[in-house]
Design a protein around this motif. Structure first.
Motif, mmCIF file in Angstrom:
data_model
loop_
_atom_site.group_PDB
_atom_site.id
_atom_site.type_symbol
_atom_site.label_atom_id
_atom_site.label_comp_id
_atom_site.label_asym_id
_atom_site.label_seq_id
_atom_site.Cartn_x
_atom_site.Cartn_y
_atom_site.Cartn_z
ATOM 1 N N ALA A 18 33.583 86.211 26.986
ATOM 2 C CA ALA A 18 34.212 84.359 26.510
ATOM 3 C C ALA A 18 34.103 84.329 24.920
ATOM 4 C CB ALA A 18 33.018 83.836 27.084
ATOM 5 N N ASP A 19 33.041 85.036 24.409
ATOM 6 C CA ASP A 19 32.934 84.943 22.676
ATOM 7 C C ASP A 19 34.457 85.615 22.556
ATOM 8 O OD1 ASP A 19 30.338 83.358 22.464
ATOM 9 O OD2 ASP A 19 29.577 84.600 21.997
ATOM 10 N N ARG A 20 34.306 86.706 22.501
ATOM 11 C CA ARG A 20 35.547 86.951 22.358
ATOM 12 C C ARG A 20 37.493 86.487 22.504
ATOM 13 N NH1 ARG A 20 33.313 91.413 24.341
ATOM 14 N NH2 ARG A 20 34.370 91.617 26.322
ATOM 15 N N VAL A 21 37.067 86.297 23.210
ATOM 16 C CA VAL A 21 38.115 85.333 24.387
ATOM 17 C C VAL A 21 38.686 83.426 23.308
ATOM 18 C CG1 VAL A 21 39.243 83.788 26.442
ATOM 19 C CG2 VAL A 21 38.493 85.849 26.813
ATOM 20 N N ALA A 22 37.545 82.622 23.063
ATOM 21 C CA ALA A 22 37.211 81.673 22.348
ATOM 22 C C ALA A 22 37.723 82.381 21.126
ATOM 23 C CB ALA A 22 35.755 81.516 21.991
ATOM 24 N N ARG A 23 37.500 83.326 19.842
ATOM 25 C CA ARG A 23 37.619 83.354 19.016
ATOM 26 C C ARG A 23 38.968 83.823 19.124
ATOM 27 N NH1 ARG A 23 33.020 86.796 18.818
ATOM 28 N NH2 ARG A 23 33.643 88.763 19.548
ATOM 29 N N ALA A 24 40.148 84.940 19.872
ATOM 30 C CA ALA A 24 40.951 85.339 19.922
ATOM 31 C C ALA A 24 42.046 84.079 20.330
ATOM 32 C CB ALA A 24 41.424 86.223 21.187
ATOM 33 N N VAL A 25 41.507 83.009 20.984
ATOM 34 C CA VAL A 25 42.023 81.857 20.735
ATOM 35 C C VAL A 25 42.606 81.202 19.472
ATOM 36 C CG1 VAL A 25 41.863 79.239 22.033
ATOM 37 C CG2 VAL A 25 41.513 81.403 23.745
ATOM 38 N N VAL A 26 41.144 80.377 19.134
ATOM 39 C CA VAL A 26 41.359 80.542 17.507
ATOM 40 C C VAL A 26 42.171 81.182 16.559
ATOM 41 C CG1 VAL A 26 39.767 79.600 15.566
ATOM 42 C CG2 VAL A 26 39.081 79.084 18.153
ATOM 43 N N ASP A 27 42.210 82.553 16.861
ATOM 44 C CA ASP A 27 42.837 82.843 16.233
ATOM 45 C C ASP A 27 44.731 83.445 16.244
ATOM 46 O OD1 ASP A 27 40.684 84.159 14.471
ATOM 47 O OD2 ASP A 27 41.188 86.350 16.143
ATOM 48 N N ALA A 29 45.941 80.180 18.292
ATOM 49 C CA ALA A 29 46.142 79.059 17.529
ATOM 50 C C ALA A 29 46.794 78.560 15.897
ATOM 51 C CB ALA A 29 45.248 77.970 18.427
ATOM 52 N N ARG A 30 45.846 79.541 15.252
ATOM 53 C CA ARG A 30 45.827 80.117 13.900
ATOM 54 C C ARG A 30 47.193 79.855 13.141
ATOM 55 N NH1 ARG A 30 41.975 82.222 12.170
ATOM 56 N NH2 ARG A 30 40.677 79.831 11.966
ATOM 57 N N ALA A 31 47.573 81.425 13.988
ATOM 58 C CA ALA A 31 48.314 82.398 13.412
ATOM 59 C C ALA A 31 50.431 81.515 14.080
ATOM 60 C CB ALA A 31 48.793 83.711 14.328
ATOM 61 N N ARG A 32 50.224 80.529 15.804
ATOM 62 C CA ARG A 32 51.125 79.607 15.647
ATOM 63 C C ARG A 32 50.670 78.920 15.203
ATOM 64 N NH1 ARG A 32 53.094 81.303 21.348
ATOM 65 N NH2 ARG A 32 52.531 83.404 21.741
ATOM 66 N N GLY A 33 49.939 77.638 14.331
ATOM 67 C CA GLY A 33 50.054 76.544 13.478
ATOM 68 C C GLY A 33 49.940 75.245 14.435
ATOM 69 N N ILE A 34 48.504 75.371 15.367
ATOM 70 C CA ILE A 34 48.638 74.701 16.074
ATOM 71 C C ILE A 34 46.965 74.299 16.479
ATOM 72 C CG2 ILE A 34 47.423 74.668 18.862
ATOM 73 C CD1 ILE A 34 49.928 76.389 19.351
ATOM 74 N N ARG A 35 46.939 73.067 15.610
ATOM 75 C CA ARG A 35 45.679 72.168 15.238
ATOM 76 C C ARG A 35 44.959 72.444 17.464
ATOM 77 N NH1 ARG A 35 45.706 66.668 13.440
ATOM 78 N NH2 ARG A 35 43.224 66.756 13.400
ATOM 79 N N LEU A 36 43.793 73.129 16.619
ATOM 80 C CA LEU A 36 42.373 73.595 18.341
ATOM 81 C C LEU A 36 41.357 72.745 18.173
ATOM 82 C CD1 LEU A 36 43.472 74.480 20.838
ATOM 83 C CD2 LEU A 36 42.755 76.676 20.458
ATOM 84 N N ASN A 37 40.737 72.383 18.709
ATOM 85 C CA ASN A 37 39.667 71.953 19.005
ATOM 86 C C ASN A 37 38.955 72.405 19.955
ATOM 87 O OD1 ASN A 37 36.639 70.961 18.483
ATOM 88 N ND2 ASN A 37 37.270 69.004 20.506
ATOM 89 N N VAL A 38 38.172 73.885 19.595
ATOM 90 C CA VAL A 38 37.392 75.028 20.592
ATOM 91 C C VAL A 38 36.239 74.138 20.816
ATOM 92 C CG1 VAL A 38 36.945 76.745 21.550
ATOM 93 C CG2 VAL A 38 38.619 76.559 20.511
ATOM 94 N N LYS A 39 35.452 73.610 22.215
ATOM 95 C CA LYS A 39 34.037 73.508 22.677
ATOM 96 C C LYS A 39 33.428 74.447 23.714
ATOM 97 C CE LYS A 39 34.777 68.233 22.528
ATOM 98 N NZ LYS A 39 34.807 66.829 23.099
ATOM 99 N N ARG A 40 32.454 74.799 23.310
ATOM 100 C CA ARG A 40 31.633 76.104 24.403
ATOM 101 C C ARG A 40 30.904 74.893 25.175
ATOM 102 N NH1 ARG A 40 31.628 80.348 21.638
ATOM 103 N NH2 ARG A 40 31.459 81.031 23.394
ATOM 104 N N ASN A 41 30.946 74.385 26.411
ATOM 105 C CA ASN A 41 30.690 74.616 27.963
ATOM 106 C C ASN A 41 29.712 75.453 28.344
ATOM 107 O OD1 ASN A 41 32.962 75.280 28.177
ATOM 108 N ND2 ASN A 41 33.197 74.259 30.014
#
Length: 514
Positions: A18-27, A29-41
């Motif tokens: 899950a941690d690796r997936v969260a980092r991959a999603v953030v990376d 989104a950043r590469a595509r110029g998308i603003r993203l708010n990741v919450k850890r539930n």
């Protein structure tokens, strides 16, 4: 515009990336110029779908899973932030059949909130129970817990309200509330999920307990193997102190309640309440002879509540919604809900919170989807490593304390471990004895010596050495352990052995004398 997604930080999700997936999603989104708010539930409990990523949309949360790092670019291409179609798409989370049919009371917030956010907790109904309790008398609070029908969820199923009433009526300058979070049964993880996903529910429940009986100090006895729960609990306790929910004046009232976490040292026997108290006092975890009961003479010789995580975390909803609301769930003398934990050889393992009385077959096939191997389920062990094996012919039994007791089984902490038709039940019986031999505190002879002799007897049976005589000896040994042990470890180890002998005797009879 910022998009919000949820990626669990529950230990089960972390174990599959899950941690690796969260980092991959953030990376990504950043590469595509998308603003993203990741919450850890916390985890929703659909463990076969972990890591399960949820996206907040105008229609509610939409689930995707199990997501790997390699899946992330494809999810973005499929416009998953808008709920787009993808092979991992499961639709609205709340409509997933596994989750939709559940009756979540204790786990109502798990997987929904950020676990240690007090604001999130309060926004989703947290601390309403405590606020109601502060407007009630002590006896009135205890009566509400008693009237709700709540029984201990750690395994013994003793009425929680009776324990509280005993501590309330005991005269002492100091009283304690202790939570046994030493969740050591195989196939169980409800305590861990709750502590990692909604730790403030436990904090609130213990605070209510302290106010109800006049206890000013509380201890959570946590197994050392739960580091993520340890961090979540400490963060939740710190947040509660900072906002006045713990400390010298709870929410500005005359009530004081202080709470801290203590780590165990990895002893299964400390799941037994008096062994836990011994360990909390800094001694070796050994069973105490009772009486006196902990409610009269417990921690440091003072009146003490000893309850399980789920028992205490169920208290806030009882004080919030009322005893009748909680008592309305369940069957017979088994009231409320219980989180069943589906594990072992099952296609869809996870947590299912339902009212007592659901048929075992429904849990195994409607929720768990049958065996992971695709073979017939031959037996399940309910209630941990000391629980009886239930054969397929009894899968229609209702999952409540009385119905299971009637067939010689026990519900315990709600763990269910499934085995397909390749299982060797003679080996499983031997494992029960071996487990007891390893985990025995050694204080009583039937447990300490009986379990070792039990292994030796089964070993002789399995090589065909005087098979029939040794089968009789094994049954007599089980009777001695059952009736002569000081606590449930030695006293319940015979349950899996006796049930294996009763329902699967052919697995023992296949061994012939050489």
């Amino acid at each position: 515009m910022s998009n919000t997604i949820y990626v669990p930080k529950d230990a089960a999700a972390l174990s599959v990336g899950a941690d690796r997936v969260a980092r991959a999603v953030v990376d990504e989104a950043r590469a595509r110029g998308i603003r993203l708010n990741v919450k850890r539930n916390g985890s929703r409990g659909l463990l076969w779908l972990e890591p399960m990523v949820e996206v907040e949309t105008s229609q509610g949360r939409v689930a995707y899973g199990p997501v790997s790092v390699a899946d992330v670019p494809g999810l973005f291409d499929a416009r998953f932030l808008e709920g787009g179609a993808h092979p991992l798409h499961h639709g609205p989370t709340e409509q997933i059949p596994y989750l939709k049919q559940q009756q979540r009371l204790t786990f109502a917030r798990v997987g929904i909130i950020e676990p240690t956010s007090l604001d999130d907790y309060v926004a989703h109904g947290g601390y309403r129970g405590l606020n109601h309790a502060l407007q009630m008398g002590q006896a009135e609070i205890v009566k509400a817990v008693l009237d709700s029908g709540l029984r201990g969820r750690g395994g013994a199923a003793f009425p929680t309200g009776i324990k509280w009433k005993t501590v309330l009526e005991a005269r002492a300058e100091q009283k304690y509330v202790t939570c046994n979070a030493d969740e050591g049964d195989s196939g169980t993880f409800a305590d861990r999920m709750l502590m990692e996903g909604d730790p403030l529910a436990l904090v609130e429940g213990m605070t209510i307990a302290g106010i109800a009986v006049g206890a000013t100090r509380g201890f959570i006895y946590l197994r050392a193997e739960y580091p993520h729960a340890h961090r979540a609990l400490n963060a939740a306790i710190a947040a509660a102190y900072a906002r006045g929910y713990l400390g010298a004046s709870v929410l500005g009232t005359r009530h004081r309640f202080d709470l801290e976490v203590r780590l165990g040292a990895g002893a299964y026997i400390c799941g037994e309440e008096t062994s836990m108290l011994e360990s909390l006092e800094g001694r070796r975890g050994e069973v105490r002879v009772r009486p006196p009961l902990p409610a009269i003479k417990g921690l440091f010789g003072q009146p003490t509540i000893v309850n399980n995580v789920i028992s205490l975390a169920s208290v806030p909803i009882i004080l919030d919604q009322g005893a009748a609301y909680y008592q309305n769930y369940g069957s017979g003398k088994s009231r409320g809900t219980i989180p069943f934990q589906l594990a072992g050889n099952l296609k869809q393992g996870g947590l299912v919170e339902l009212a007592f009385g659901v048929p075992l077959r429904e849990l195994l096939y409607d929720y768990a989807g049958g065996s992971a191997s695709g073979r017939p389920i031959r037996t399940v062990q309910i209630g941990g490593p000391l629980g009886a094996y239930v054969p397929a012919s009894q899968f229609d039994v209702a999952m409540d304390y009385e119905a299971l007791s009637a067939i010689g089984a026990l519900l315990g902490h709600g763990g269910i471990v499934a085995f397909d038709d390749t299982v060797d039940m003679a080996q499983m019986a031997r494992y029960a004895m071996e487990f007891c031999a390893v985990e025995s505190c050694g204080k009583c002879t039937p447990c300490r010596i009986g379990s070792t002799r039990g292994m030796e007897v089964i070993d002789r049976i399995m090589v065909g050495d005087n098979r029939d005589k040794n089968l009789v000896l094994l049954e007599e040994l089980c009777d001695t352990m059952l009736n002569g042990s000081l606590c449930g470890l030695g006293g319940m180890t015979p349950f899996p052995v006796q049930s294996a002998l009763k329902y699967f005797r052919e697995d023992f009879l296949k061994f012939r004398n050489p």
